[in-house]
Every structure is written in C-alpha cells, then in structure tokens.
Design a protein around this motif. Structure first.
Motif, short mmCIF file in Angstrom:
data_model
loop_
_atom_site.label_atom_id
_atom_site.label_comp_id
_atom_site.label_asym_id
_atom_site.label_seq_id
_atom_site.Cartn_x
_atom_site.Cartn_y
_atom_site.Cartn_z
N GLY A 129 2.39 7.52 5.48
CA GLY A 129 3.71 7.99 5.07
C GLY A 129 3.95 9.41 5.56
O GLY A 129 4.99 9.70 6.17
N ASN A 130 2.99 10.30 5.34
CA ASN A 130 3.09 11.67 5.84
C ASN A 130 3.29 11.68 7.36
O ASN A 130 4.08 12.45 7.89
N ARG A 178 2.12 4.59 -7.13
CA ARG A 178 1.11 5.43 -6.47
C ARG A 178 0.47 6.28 -7.54
O ARG A 178 1.17 7.07 -8.22
N HIS A 238 -6.15 -1.64 7.30
CA HIS A 238 -5.63 -0.92 6.12
C HIS A 238 -4.28 -0.28 6.44
O HIS A 238 -3.32 -0.40 5.66
N GLU A 251 3.84 -3.03 3.92
CA GLU A 251 4.36 -2.87 2.55
C GLU A 251 5.51 -1.86 2.48
O GLU A 251 6.47 -2.06 1.75
N SER A 302 5.53 10.83 -3.41
CA SER A 302 4.82 9.97 -2.47
C SER A 302 5.61 9.77 -1.18
O SER A 302 6.73 9.25 -1.19
N THR A 303 5.01 10.16 -0.07
CA THR A 303 5.68 10.00 1.22
C THR A 303 5.72 8.52 1.64
O THR A 303 6.58 8.11 2.41
P1 GDP Z 1 1.32 9.52 -0.08
O1 GDP Z 1 -0.09 10.02 -0.16
O2 GDP Z 1 1.70 8.68 -1.26
O3 GDP Z 1 2.29 10.62 0.19
O4 GDP Z 1 1.43 8.50 1.15
P2 GDP Z 1 0.62 8.40 2.53
O5 GDP Z 1 1.08 7.12 3.16
O6 GDP Z 1 0.77 9.63 3.32
O7 GDP Z 1 -0.92 8.26 2.15
C1 GDP Z 1 -1.37 7.28 1.27
C2 GDP Z 1 -2.18 6.21 1.98
O8 GDP Z 1 -2.94 5.48 1.01
C3 GDP Z 1 -1.31 5.15 2.67
O9 GDP Z 1 -0.97 5.48 3.97
C4 GDP Z 1 -2.21 3.95 2.59
O10 GDP Z 1 -3.23 4.06 3.56
C5 GDP Z 1 -2.83 4.09 1.22
N1 GDP Z 1 -1.94 3.53 0.17
C6 GDP Z 1 -1.39 4.20 -0.86
N2 GDP Z 1 -0.63 3.37 -1.61
C7 GDP Z 1 -0.69 2.16 -1.03
C8 GDP Z 1 -0.09 0.88 -1.34
O11 GDP Z 1 0.65 0.69 -2.29
N3 GDP Z 1 -0.38 -0.14 -0.48
C9 GDP Z 1 -1.19 0.03 0.60
N4 GDP Z 1 -1.41 -1.02 1.39
N5 GDP Z 1 -1.77 1.21 0.91
C10 GDP Z 1 -1.52 2.26 0.11
#
Ligand code: GDP
Length: 476
Positions: A105-106, A283, A377, A384, A400-401
């Motif tokens: 997301g970031n 999250r 992953h 999603e 949450s990004t």
């Molecule tokens: P943030 O940390 O919520 O700002 O989002 P980011 O995407 O930057 O980092 C979180 C990472 O954790 C995601 O990119 C995924 O790798 C994992 N993750 C977190 N929540 C989920 C979810 O609901 N589903 C899945 N498949 N992965 C997730």
C-alpha cells in the motif's frame, strides 16, 4: 447510425474516458480491456482534457527517453561517467529512479506521488520494485517499460551518489558543482530530517540534476501542492483535487493477467451476484496488545450503528419475512487474521437478520503477518486491495495505506475504523472520510524561510487535516 455510436461509447468506457491511449497490446493486459465491466456505476469523476494531454505527452517522453531507446543509452553513459551535472538543465532526457519502500500500500501511494512529480518536472520515471512486487501490474506506458533495467548501475543502494540531504548542508558550494545523480530520501523515519522539498530553492537545485534517485513510502502530493509553480499545474491537470490518486492510480495500476485472473475468479464466484457488496478491511497494527474481541466490537459498532450491515434477530431462529426476492449482501473481509471473517460469518449463519436481508461473508486470505520478499503474499495483498475497490460501501482502518489504495482506485469515501492500540472501546467506532485521497502522514514542518508551520489550514487553504490522523494532511 446508432450502431457506430454505441461502439464509440463502448470504446470510451474501455479507455477510461481517455485516460488510456488506444493501441496497446490487449492480450498483454486483459484488465485494461475488461475492468470497466466490473465497476458498478459509471464514474462521476472524469479526467480533464489537460490531464489526458499531459499523459499522452508523458508517454511520448517515456518512449523517446525510456529503456531500449537510443537516447536512454546515450544519456545513461553520460550520467554514469560524468561527476558533475554537465549542463543538466540542457540535457535532453532527465530521469527519476524510484525505489518504493515499505508494504505494498505504501509503495503504491508513493508511486502515484512520484509519477506526478515526474510529470511536473519532465522526468522519465523508472521504477525499482523489489522482486516480490514484480508481475503484479501491467506496464502502464504504451510501447515501453517503466522498470529500471536490470543492468542499470542505479539499482545498487545509494552507491557513489551524493545525497540531497548532505547537499542542503553545503548549499552554496552545491549550486556551483551539482552532481549528475543525486539520492533524495523522502522516506518516513522516526527522526525525519526536514527536507524542504516543497520549496522553490530546492526544486531549482534539483531541476539541474539529470538523474534523481528517490526513495519514499509516502503520498507526498500535498507537498508538491505547497509549491506555487507545481500548484498551478496540478490544479490545471486535476481541477477536482480529491481525484488525484483516483485518476493517476487507475492509470498506473492495472492488474497483470495473473492478478486479474485471481480477481475475476474470486469476484465472479462470490461477489458478483449479490445486490450489494461491502468491503471490510481490518488492519490490526499491534496485534499483541489489541485483543480480537475489542477489534470485533469496534467493527460491529461501526457497521451496525451506521446501518452498513443489518442487526441480527436474537429472539428468532427463522426470519419472519417471507418475501421471495430477499436482498443478498456480500461482505468481503480483508485481514491478516482468519477470526474476523469467521466470526462475522458465524454471526449471520446462526441467526436471521431483522431486515430479512441475507449476508454472505467471504475472506480471500489470512496471512497472519506481513511477509517481505514473498511474491504470492504480495499478489494476495494486491488482489484484495483491488476487490475492496469494487465495493459499494467500504470500511477501512485508519492510517492504513492498504485501505487508501482501495479507497482511491474505487473512488470511494470509506468509513474509517478507529485505530486501536490496546483493549479500549472507542466512540464513534468509525467516521466517514470526506475525500477519495490518501492521507500524507508526514507533511513538512516548516515554511521555506525556516519558520515552523503552526496552522496548516490557514496557511494552505487547499489542505485539511485527515479524518484518520490529525498530523496528516490531504487536499480538498
Ligand atoms: P499498511 O501497513 O496498512 O499501511 O499497508 P501496507 O500495504 O503498506 O503494508 C501492509 C502489508 O501487510 C500489505 O502490503 C500486505 O503484505 C500485508 N497485509 C496487511 N493486511 C492485509 C490483508 O488484509 N490482506 C493481505 N493479503 N495482506 C495484508
């Protein structure tokens, strides 16, 4: 005749109201052709003609100067071999090598900000995804690639490249002797140094460096907006200011054929037939200190209170409503933990709803924790985010990004769940966002003259505090 009109209309849909150039290889990116069919309503947000012309011009620049072009090879040799900028202002092609960091997301929100910066500064964007992020997206730029070539010397971390931060310290000297490549760190760290990136004097300096290497995990669009000359151009390109991510994100991020297959199969199997789809992104940032029950209570308080999901009938075990055509709602749960989807599913399976609506709950994955360097992953995370973006109603988690990407791509104003840090109860459990944009979590702390910014809103009328984070800002 009416036939030809409908073909034109269909083409316009297909090309996202002109956002996409025609003539791309359709088989290499099927989602570019099909994805408009999966968005429920026609988007009320149209890209401006000026944005469309800027994108077409950018594509031309990218083709002319990007990988595999003669200009690319010529310029790279020059940049690598000269210690100074060698009249950088006059260089034909300038580059912006981007190293996104942190979770997916970031990485995606910072890529959009960086692309906007590339357009504003006439630089060719070359992206350096880690291996696990490769193969998630289609190539965005027609007849070229945005991937930094594997043999580029700028794939190595920071090596031999002067940093922007160190140049700021010796500004006088630097003005005379600019390097040909410079590393610019806009990544959020605990003790952020002030970068003054938004200031004209920084941009004047950076403009003369032929190749910038940028690292970031932030949606720094508001800091571009704080710069008067960028501001004018962004306003012209994107007059509806809360659609910057929506348009540029849609333009850049089409699911690769592999991702698109996963998205379509899940959507068609579980979600397509429902009358309404509710996306629920849960999250939990600090799972060890936040009990699952507290999170579950928060989710139910938010969704029931705001009538996003129906109450269950605790007194009866059979619905009294005998209407034949009952409304079916599909809830898509995205979370690292299986329990949230399971609890919700059990709740709606064990008891009828008071409204008589039928609720199906589907959670595509439960990875347990964030994994680094794992392509499967990252693929799950991307599918999603995309599925969430197809929701009619979206609930995401504050800060949450991952949620921001779904929000922006879908053009949705989500309900933002409060970010719990311990076993607390919080009211209201969620609040609806007023914008489609991601939040910039670490805006500049100073004006260009070095004085601290005390009140963002009165200094920058187009910026507001984010609903989910009062230190963050976004455009209105
Ligand atoms: P943030 O940390 O919520 O700002 O989002 P980011 O995407 O930057 O980092 C979180 C990472 O954790 C995601 O990119 C995924 O790798 C994992 N993750 C977190 N929540 C989920 C979810 O609901 N589903 C899945 N498949 N992965 C997730």
């Amino acid at each position: 005749d009416s036939n030809s009109i409908s073909i034109v209309d269909d083409d316009r849909d297909k090309l996202f109201d002109g956002l996409l150039a025609s003539g791309f290889d359709e088989a290499s990116c099927i989602s570019k052709v099909q994805s408009h069919l999966y968005r429920k309503a026609e988007s009320p947000h149209k890209p401006s003609p000026y944005l469309i012309s800027k994108l077409r011009n950018y594509e031309k620049l990218h083709r002319r100067c990007g990988p595999n072009s003669r200009a690319y090879n010529r310029n790279m040799i020059k940049i690598v071999h000269s210690k100074t900028n060698g009249g950088g202002a006059a260089a034909i092609c300038k580059y912006l090598v981007f190293k996104p960091s942190n979770g997916l997301g970031n990485q995606m929100i910072s890529t959009v900000a960086t692309f906007l910066y590339a357009i504003l500064t006439d630089r060719v964007l070359l992206i350096r995804f880690d291996k696990d992020k490769e193969g998630l997206f289609c190539e965005p730029f027609i007849n070229s690639t945005w991937m930094l070539p594997k043999n580029s010397p700028f794939r190595n971390e920071k090596q031999h490249v002067e940093t922007y931060q160190s140049m700021l310290l010796q500004k006088e000297k630097a003005a005379i002797n600019l390097p040909s490549a410079l590393f610019l760190n806009l990544q959020h760290t605990k003790d952020d140094p002030e970068t003054f990136f938004h200031c004209d004097y920084s941009q004047d300096l950076l403009r003369n460096v032929p190749l910038l290497i940028l690292q970031s995990d932030q949606y720094f669009v508001p800091s571009l907006y704080m710069n008067p000359s960028f501001n004018l151009e962004v306003t012209k390109m994107l007059p509806e200011k809360d659609t910057i991510f929506h348009h540029l994100g849609q333009y850049l991020f089409f699911p690769s054929n592999k991702a698109w297959g996963l998205i379509r199969r899940f959507y068609e199997t579980y979600l397509a037939k429902a009358d309404e789809m509710i996306g629920l992104q849960i999250r939990v940032f600090i799972p060890d200190s936040v009990p699952q029950q507290a999170v579950m209570d928060l989710v139910l308080n938010c969704t029931l209170e705001n009538k996003l999901l129906p109450e269950i009938d605790t007194l009866n075990s059979v619905s009294s409503s005998t209407r034949k055509n009952k409304t079916v709602k599909a809830v898509l749960v995205a979370s690292l933990y299986p329990e949230y989807g399971e609890n919700l599913k059990a709740m709606y399976q064990n008891k009828p709803t008071i409204s008589g609506e039928l609720i199906g709950v589907y959670q595509p994955s439960h990875e347990e924790h964030q994994k680094f360097g794992d392509n499967k992953h990252s693929m799950k995370a991307w599918t999603e985010m995309y599925l969430l973006s197809l929701s009619d109603v979206l609930v995401t988690t504050s800060l949450s990004t991952f949620g921001y990407v779904a929000q922006g791509l879908g053009g949705l104003k989500p309900w933002l769940l409060y970010k719990l840090t311990n076993n607390e109860t919080h009211f209201p459990a969620c609040e609806q966002d007023w914008s489609l944009e991601p939040c910039y979590h670490v805006p500049p702390k100073h004006y260009c003259n070095g004085k601290p910014i005390k009140d963002f809103v009165s200094s920058f009328p187009d910026l507001r505090e984010c609903v989910d984070f009062s230190h963050g800002v976004k455009l209105v």
